[in-house]
Motif scaffolding. Sequence first.
Motif, mmCIF file in Angstrom:
data_model
loop_
_atom_site.group_PDB
_atom_site.id
_atom_site.type_symbol
_atom_site.label_atom_id
_atom_site.label_comp_id
_atom_site.label_asym_id
_atom_site.label_seq_id
_atom_site.Cartn_x
_atom_site.Cartn_y
_atom_site.Cartn_z
ATOM 1 N N ARG A 1 42.918 4.785 37.318
ATOM 2 C CA ARG A 1 43.845 5.898 37.847
ATOM 3 C C ARG A 1 43.223 5.613 39.201
ATOM 4 N N ASP B 1 54.672 11.097 44.637
ATOM 5 C CA ASP B 1 55.212 10.615 43.931
ATOM 6 C C ASP B 1 54.640 9.644 42.699
ATOM 7 N N LEU B 2 52.848 9.919 42.210
ATOM 8 C CA LEU B 2 52.829 9.501 41.956
ATOM 9 C C LEU B 2 52.502 10.462 40.471
ATOM 10 N N THR B 3 51.512 9.974 39.810
ATOM 11 C CA THR B 3 51.897 10.608 38.388
ATOM 12 C C THR B 3 51.007 12.206 38.011
ATOM 13 N N GLU B 4 50.951 12.660 37.462
ATOM 14 C CA GLU B 4 50.257 14.382 37.793
ATOM 15 C C GLU B 4 48.357 13.362 37.372
ATOM 16 N N LEU B 5 47.741 12.246 36.843
ATOM 17 C CA LEU B 5 46.823 11.804 36.770
ATOM 18 C C LEU B 5 46.661 11.197 37.375
ATOM 19 N N GLN B 6 47.498 10.573 38.014
ATOM 20 C CA GLN B 6 46.464 9.777 39.802
ATOM 21 C C GLN B 6 46.675 10.552 40.836
ATOM 22 N N ARG B 7 47.523 11.688 40.425
ATOM 23 C CA ARG B 7 47.726 12.968 41.880
ATOM 24 C C ARG B 7 46.182 13.355 41.350
ATOM 25 N N GLY C 1 46.296 4.488 41.524
ATOM 26 C CA GLY C 1 46.942 5.775 42.632
ATOM 27 C C GLY C 1 47.304 5.562 43.679
ATOM 28 N N ARG D 1 49.614 3.017 44.917
ATOM 29 C CA ARG D 1 51.157 3.108 45.649
ATOM 30 C C ARG D 1 51.346 4.535 46.129
#
Length: 75
Positions: free
Chosen positions: A57, A21-27, A61, A64
């Motif tokens: 970030r 569910d996180l953005t790719e950058l956060q993950r 993340g 979230r």
Amino acid sequence: LPLEVVVDREETRTLRTCLDDLTELQRSSIEMSYFNGLTYPEVAAQTDTPLPTIKSRIRDGLRRLRDCLRGRGHA
């Protein structure tokens, strides 16, 4: 199967769902730091991203991720 194994698998599945569910950058930043053991400065260097951006970030993340896990009855 022992109950602990079933619970562990369910928690792992929930964590994976919340990570998705996180953005790719956060993950990717969280995975590099928490799963691969890189420090925040190392993540910044590896991604050619300013350190304050990496810190924000990862912080956002993790927030979230925490909210997602709480919403699914974990953490």
